[in-house]
Design a protein around this motif. Structure first.
Motif, PDB file in Angstrom:
ATOM      1  N   ASP A 111      -6.790   4.465  -2.767  1.00 15.90           N
ATOM      2  CA  ASP A 111      -5.567   4.322  -2.068  1.00 15.90           C
ATOM      3  C   ASP A 111      -4.744   3.215  -2.580  1.00 15.90           C
ATOM      4  O   ASP A 111      -3.845   2.477  -2.106  1.00 15.90           O
ATOM      5  N   VAL A 112      -5.224   2.725  -3.965  1.00 19.82           N
ATOM      6  CA  VAL A 112      -4.150   1.701  -4.711  1.00 19.82           C
ATOM      7  C   VAL A 112      -3.760   2.447  -5.811  1.00 19.82           C
ATOM      8  O   VAL A 112      -4.234   3.337  -6.480  1.00 19.82           O
ATOM      9  N   VAL A 113      -2.483   2.119  -5.965  1.00 18.90           N
ATOM     10  CA  VAL A 113      -1.664   2.687  -7.184  1.00 18.90           C
ATOM     11  C   VAL A 113      -1.194   1.719  -8.001  1.00 18.90           C
ATOM     12  O   VAL A 113      -0.790   0.544  -7.487  1.00 18.90           O
ATOM     13  N   SER A 114      -0.949   2.201  -9.285  1.00 15.06           N
ATOM     14  CA  SER A 114      -0.262   1.295 -10.288  1.00 15.06           C
ATOM     15  C   SER A 114       1.179   1.263 -10.298  1.00 15.06           C
ATOM     16  O   SER A 114       1.927   2.213  -9.679  1.00 15.06           O
ATOM     17  N   THR A 115       1.783  -0.018 -10.406  1.00 16.24           N
ATOM     18  CA  THR A 115       3.349  -0.004 -10.547  1.00 16.24           C
ATOM     19  C   THR A 115       4.034   0.840 -11.393  1.00 16.24           C
ATOM     20  O   THR A 115       5.095   1.160 -11.376  1.00 16.24           O
ATOM     21  N   VAL A 116       3.158   1.367 -12.298  1.00 20.90           N
ATOM     22  CA  VAL A 116       3.734   2.277 -13.473  1.00 20.90           C
ATOM     23  C   VAL A 116       4.204   3.708 -12.835  1.00 20.90           C
ATOM     24  O   VAL A 116       4.682   4.625 -13.645  1.00 20.90           O
ATOM     25  N   GLN A 117       3.544   4.036 -11.619  1.00 18.96           N
ATOM     26  CA  GLN A 117       3.720   5.356 -11.153  1.00 18.96           C
ATOM     27  C   GLN A 117       4.721   5.316 -10.155  1.00 18.96           C
ATOM     28  O   GLN A 117       5.296   6.450  -9.848  1.00 18.96           O
ATOM     29  N   GLY A 118       5.743   4.256 -10.182  1.00 17.31           N
ATOM     30  CA  GLY A 118       6.997   4.305  -9.706  1.00 17.31           C
ATOM     31  C   GLY A 118       6.883   4.470  -8.209  1.00 17.31           C
ATOM     32  O   GLY A 118       8.099   4.898  -7.604  1.00 17.31           O
ATOM     33  N   ILE A 119       6.020   4.200  -7.358  1.00 22.00           N
ATOM     34  CA  ILE A 119       5.731   4.053  -6.083  1.00 22.00           C
ATOM     35  C   ILE A 119       6.361   3.039  -5.483  1.00 22.00           C
ATOM     36  O   ILE A 119       6.187   2.023  -6.039  1.00 22.00           O
ATOM     37  N   CYS A 120       7.127   2.993  -4.345  1.00 19.72           N
ATOM     38  CA  CYS A 120       7.765   1.730  -3.629  1.00 19.72           C
ATOM     39  C   CYS A 120       6.640   0.994  -3.138  1.00 19.72           C
ATOM     40  O   CYS A 120       5.777   1.355  -2.571  1.00 19.72           O
ATOM     41  N   GLY A 121       6.825  -0.390  -3.612  1.00 19.66           N
ATOM     42  CA  GLY A 121       5.706  -1.433  -3.242  1.00 19.66           C
ATOM     43  C   GLY A 121       6.312  -2.312  -2.170  1.00 19.66           C
ATOM     44  O   GLY A 121       5.743  -3.518  -2.034  1.00 19.66           O
ATOM     45  N   ARG A 122       7.361  -1.812  -1.461  1.00 15.16           N
ATOM     46  CA  ARG A 122       7.915  -3.006  -0.458  1.00 15.16           C
ATOM     47  C   ARG A 122       6.928  -3.319   0.615  1.00 15.16           C
ATOM     48  O   ARG A 122       6.862  -4.448   0.993  1.00 15.16           O
ATOM     49  N   GLN A 123       6.111  -2.359   1.281  1.00 12.03           N
ATOM     50  CA  GLN A 123       5.249  -2.624   2.048  1.00 12.03           C
ATOM     51  C   GLN A 123       4.122  -3.641   1.693  1.00 12.03           C
ATOM     52  O   GLN A 123       3.878  -4.801   2.264  1.00 12.03           O
ATOM     53  N   THR A 124       3.468  -3.403   0.465  1.00 13.75           N
ATOM     54  CA  THR A 124       2.729  -4.411  -0.320  1.00 13.75           C
ATOM     55  C   THR A 124       3.267  -5.763  -0.262  1.00 13.75           C
ATOM     56  O   THR A 124       2.856  -6.625  -0.354  1.00 13.75           O
ATOM     57  N   GLU A 125       4.403  -5.778  -0.749  1.00 10.88           N
ATOM     58  CA  GLU A 125       5.022  -6.988  -0.882  1.00 10.88           C
ATOM     59  C   GLU A 125       5.427  -7.886   0.265  1.00 10.88           C
ATOM     60  O   GLU A 125       5.172  -9.071   0.421  1.00 10.88           O
ATOM     61  N   GLU A 126       5.439  -7.018   1.464  1.00 10.46           N
ATOM     62  CA  GLU A 126       5.649  -7.693   2.606  1.00 10.46           C
ATOM     63  C   GLU A 126       4.363  -8.501   3.152  1.00 10.46           C
ATOM     64  O   GLU A 126       4.363  -9.543   3.620  1.00 10.46           O
ATOM     65  N   ILE A 127       3.322  -7.678   3.061  1.00 12.32           N
ATOM     66  CA  ILE A 127       1.886  -8.272   3.573  1.00 12.32           C
ATOM     67  C   ILE A 127       1.541  -9.239   2.592  1.00 12.32           C
ATOM     68  O   ILE A 127       1.138 -10.251   2.875  1.00 12.32           O
ATOM     69  N   TRP A 128       2.026  -9.081   1.011  1.00 16.06           N
ATOM     70  CA  TRP A 128       1.631 -10.165   0.334  1.00 16.06           C
ATOM     71  C   TRP A 128       2.310 -11.542   0.676  1.00 16.06           C
ATOM     72  O   TRP A 128       1.826 -12.744   0.335  1.00 16.06           O
ATOM     73  N   ASN A 129       3.566 -11.370   0.929  1.00 20.68           N
ATOM     74  CA  ASN A 129       4.557 -12.688   1.278  1.00 20.68           C
ATOM     75  C   ASN A 129       3.923 -13.410   2.498  1.00 20.68           C
ATOM     76  O   ASN A 129       4.161 -14.529   2.660  1.00 20.68           O
ATOM     77  N   LYS A 130       3.569 -12.596   3.175  1.00 19.61           N
ATOM     78  CA  LYS A 130       2.777 -13.244   4.756  1.00 19.61           C
ATOM     79  C   LYS A 130       1.627 -13.868   4.265  1.00 19.61           C
ATOM     80  O   LYS A 130       1.403 -14.851   5.033  1.00 19.61           O
ATOM     81  N   MET A 131       0.861 -13.282   3.458  1.00 21.38           N
ATOM     82  CA  MET A 131      -0.591 -13.955   3.305  1.00 21.38           C
ATOM     83  C   MET A 131      -0.439 -15.035   2.248  1.00 21.38           C
ATOM     84  O   MET A 131      -1.105 -16.040   2.310  1.00 21.38           O
ATOM     85  N   TYR A 132       0.540 -14.960   1.381  1.00 14.78           N
ATOM     86  CA  TYR A 132       0.694 -15.927   0.285  1.00 14.78           C
ATOM     87  C   TYR A 132       2.242 -16.237   0.225  1.00 14.78           C
ATOM     88  O   TYR A 132       2.954 -16.154  -0.743  1.00 14.78           O
ATOM     89  N   PRO A 133       2.669 -17.190   1.076  1.00 17.57           N
ATOM     90  CA  PRO A 133       4.209 -17.344   1.224  1.00 17.57           C
ATOM     91  C   PRO A 133       4.329 -18.432  -0.016  1.00 17.57           C
ATOM     92  O   PRO A 133       5.836 -18.424  -0.341  1.00 17.57           O
TER      93      PRO A 133
END
Length: 852
Positions: A111-133
């Motif tokens: 359930d991990v996808v590459s950025t080159v697959q064109g899938i929206c990474g908004r949810q990942t970015e939100e979690i990332w920003n919370k964990m690593y501000p």
């Protein structure tokens, strides 16, 4: 394939793989292309920052996500982290132990996808920003300092000890080896998956028999092997079931010298494969290509948005070109049987195309493995049409001359039967020879051939320009007289068959019936007899094809060394209107013209050696190719134009014609000078020459050959590299004086200094054509840059008590260029500068290897 060999092959295909390797391989190719467009990730601070982010952010996030899904939807990995993760997983044994040591389990990519697959990474970015501000999801990796990375790394608790910098360095060349169009085709990848299973089967057999062999894959197999390792949990499970252990991927040895580990391993793998399965191990399009060509720039144009510019309907009808396809072929003659009783003499085969084409139009000679005991593999390109014709020859002496040999029989192999439509890309079969009259045999003689193809690909367009009459030396290209100087000289352009497609002529620009204005134009004489204006000189450049292209003349220094620049602007509007959209800037196309042969046209990749001064390379820069893609080669010495794509054919012809006339003045030929007039002090160097047309590949215990005067032990050729050129010079060239004289000396008729230093540093190129001043010289200062280029009476890039950076004058300057105050010299008449053949090799051509 014998019955036992067929049984072995069928057994190999039963090896279970729990990953869809075909789709993963295609995705991997897209990912590697994306990384290659961001080459700062290959080394330096950007890579170090990516490694830090991988350890400090990505792996902990992946561990948390794999333990409990913290949000719905896939986890999208940032490109820089994915590149480091990619390199880490390609050492599956080390990745497994590192994950287990740091996180207690293997971190998989479920359930991990590459950025080159064109899938929206908004949810990942939100979690990332919370964990690593303090660490952005999309970080700026261009402006990074090593000190900052070191400080961040010190306090990190979980950090892999695996040398990821070295791993990235080893993996960065891989994309060049697999970045060819046929690698992404369904047929090629499907066969590669089957061959990967065969590769694992050989390792399994070795393990069962207690044989220790360093097995080396071809690049199609290696691509699939990498794809399998990118799924670490599945890879461990599958390999444990198939081999009883996790197979290590050893990519640390890259020495392909004869007798070394890779050479011996590849030779042993080849022999074992062919004995086990009865098919050839080598494969067209899957062998080592040699080192990647040198880049033309290290500063990609990230901000540029470019798309292909197609010729308008009007201009596309001006020249009619036949579209051709081309395939790469590897050919081996495996065996012969049913020879006449009592036959004596040496045997060899002459092969040719029954319908010669522009890529393959001569006869070649090749030995038969079963007769000679020496594996020889012919590599060549041809059109995927007609038949390959084979003639079995016999000679009674050791001198295998075709003329004095006797023909015993002949046979043909239809290429179209296998390529139209494509059935499979590798064939081994017995051909029945038709005996020549007078040759008697109880049974027909049989010749066993093994042939491998790549998929048919569009062939480059080859055109030749010839002049009907030479230009006058008195005609100056930049000093436009008002009077009429109509030239009767035509340059005729013909295609590969010798058919004229267009003729070009340089004229003074006419206005009205009897009025002439200062200017020049290029006239095209069409096959219909109609004449059209193809280009006009407009101030600082040339407007080409009704403003579809603009050919910029030199007016500033170029850090990347290009001579001219070509942009398509008005064409953008035409494309937009055709698509009913008004988006002009997004369709701009930029092409730079570099001196010499660049990228895949480099001399060591081009079989035909020639004078580098005669060549120009057109390099396209775009979002897909920010570091440049060679699209045309202009050979001004012989008049050839080689365009890769149809959109570049007519612009390439026109630009080659204009550039030739710009540079061909005052006895000046080629890009720099008449090659026949130059005397060079050259340094011999050993290089390999793998190329699409002339391939010198180092194949272990086998020989790739053109069949003419074979050699079984050729590992390289002598290359003459001209480091410093001098002719009719009254001054210094390169490295004289009491300081540092770097760069090149002067090249033709210079009475000044080129690259000399007197108490300072004189870097740069020095003077090139008829310069009466200094080029790149330093007197108590620094004289960097290129000296004068054509007919300059002043100084170029010289420093007297200061710094004279930049380029000197380029065309007919009587003054100074870039001396004492950085910048460029003048360009135009001003007084002061202001600022198919196939070659022989041995086979150890693969980058990766495995010890089993």
């Amino acid at each position: 394939m014998e019955a036992q060999q067929e049984l072995e092959w069928n057994e190999s295909q039963k090896i279970g793989i729990s990953v869809d390797l075909e789709s993963v391989a295609k995705q991997q190719l897209r990912f590697l292309a994306a990384v290659d467009r961001n080459r700062h990730l290959y080394e330096g601070p950007a890579l170090q920052r990516a490694i830090y982010r991988y350890n400090a952010c990505w792996l902990p996030l992946l561990a948390k996500y794999s333990e409990s899904r913290i949000f719905e939807g896939p986890l999208v990995v940032p490109l820089d982290c994915e590149w480091v993760w990619h390199c880490h997983r390609l050492n599956p044994v080390r990745y497994k132990s590192d994950c287990e040591q740091l996180y207690g389990r293997i971190l998989d990519n479920f359930d991990v996808v590459s950025t080159v697959q064109g899938i929206c990474g908004r949810q990942t970015e939100e979690i990332w920003n919370k964990m690593y501000p303090d660490e952005p999801y999309n970080a700026d990796l261009i402006n990074v300092s090593s000190e900052d990375i070191s400080e961040r790394t010190v306090g990190l608790a979980k950090y892999t000890k695996y040398d990821l910098v070295s791993a990235a360095k080893r993996q960065s060349p891989f994309f060049y080896q697999v970045s060819r169009p046929h690698m992404n085709s369904d047929v090629f990848i499907k066969e590669a998956v089957a061959r990967y299973k065969g590769f694992l089967y050989l390792i399994k057999r070795n393990k069962e028999k207690g044989i220790k062999r360093f097995c080396v894959p071809t690049y199609d197999i290696d691509l699939i092997w990498h794809s399998h390792q990118l799924y670490p949990v599945s890879y461990c499970k599958d390999l444990n079931e198939a081999l009883g252990k996790v197979l290590e991927h050893d990519d640390m040895d890259s020495d392909r010298t004869k007798g070394k580990k890779l050479d011996v391993g590849f030779s042993g793998t080849t022999k074992q494969w062919e004995e086990t399965f009865g098919t050839r191990y080598w494969k067209a399009g899957a062998m080592y290509r040699g080192n990647a060509p040198s880049p033309v720039t290290s500063n990609p144009s990230f901000s540029m948005i470019c798309e292909k510019v197609l010729s308008s309907k009007e201009h596309s009808q001006e020249i009619q070109l036949q579209e051709r396809k081309v395939v790469e072929v590897l050919l081996e003659l495996v065996g012969v049987k049913n020879l006449p009783e009592g036959h004596k003499g040496s045997l060899f085969v002459v092969f040719s195309k029954s319908q010669p084409d522009v890529f393959f139009d001569a006869k070649r000679k090749l030995s038969i493995f079963s007769e000679s005991g020496e594996k020889q593999v012919a590599s060549f390109q041809c059109e995927p049409t007609g038949e390959l014709h084979f003639e079995l020859m016999s000679h009674s002496s050791s001198n295998l001359s075709i003329r004095s040999s006797k023909t015993m029989g002949s046979a043909s192999f239809s290429m179209q039967d296998y390529l139209d439509p494509i059935s499979k890309l590798s064939i081994k079969k017995w051909l029945e020879l038709v005996p020549k009259s007078g040759t008697m045999s109880l049974e027909p003689i049989l010749l066993q051939v093994a042939i491998s193809f790549t998929l048919p690909a569009p062939a480059p367009y080859m055109l030749e320009m010839t002049q009907s009459r030479s230009f006058s030396k008195n005609s100056c290209f930049f000093n436009f007289p008002v009077r009429h100087q109509h030239s009767k000289s035509w340059t005729h352009v013909t295609d590969e068959t010798g058919t004229r497609i267009i003729s070009l002529q340089l004229r003074d620009l006419k206005k009205g019936k009897d009025t002439w204005i200062p200017g020049k134009e290029v006239i095209g004489l069409m096959k219909s007899g109609e004449t059209r204006t193809l280009a006009e000189f407009v101030g600082n450049g040339w407007s080409v094809m009704d403003n579809l292209w603009f050919f910029h003349l030199p007016n500033k220094c170029r850090d990347d060394g290009h001579l001219f620049e070509v942009t398509g602007t008005k064409m953008a509007a035409w494309v937009s209107l055709a698509a009913h959209k008004i988006v002009e800037d997004e369709y701009m196309k930029k092409v730079k013209i570099f001196p010499g042969r660049k990228l895949e046209y480099e001399p060591r990749y081009c079989g035909k050696q020639g004078n580098e001064m005669d060549f120009l390379t057109a390099v396209e820069f775009s979002k897909e190719d920010p570091y440049g893609k060679a699209v045309a080669l202009l050979d001004l010495g012989s008049g050839f134009v080689k365009a890769k794509e149809k959109w570049m054919v007519l612009p390439g012809i026109i630009l080659g014609f204009i550039a030739s006339n710009i540079l061909k003045k005052e006895g000046y030929e080629g890009i720099i000078a008449k090659s026949k007039d130059l005397k060079t002090d050259s340094i011999p160097e050993k290089v390999n020459i793998p190329h699409e047309e002339s391939q010198k590949t180092d194949m272990t215990h086998s020989t790739i050959t053109n069949g003419v005067e074979l050699s079984s032990d050729v590992t390289g050729v002598d290359a003459r590299i001209a480091e410093e050129t001098k002719l009719s010079s009254g001054g210094c060239g390169g490295g004289c004086g009491s300081g540092c004289g770097g760069g090149y000396g002067r090249m033709t008729k210079s009475s000044g200094c080129g690259g000399c230093g007197a108490g300072g540093c004189g870097a740069g190129c020095g003077n090139i054509i008829k310069s009466g001043g200094c080029g790149g010289c330093g007197a108590s200062g620094c004289g960097a840059g290129c000296g004068n280029i054509i007919k300059s009476g002043g100084c170029g890039g010289c420093g007297a008590g200061g710094c004279g950076g930049g380029c000197g004058n380029i065309i007919k300057s009587g003054g100074c260029g870039g001396c004492g105050a950085g910048g460029c010299g003048a360009m135009l008449d001003i007084n002061c500068g202001v600022n198919n053949e196939v070659q022989v090799e041995k086979t150890n051509h693969v980058n990766e290897a495995v010890a089993a």
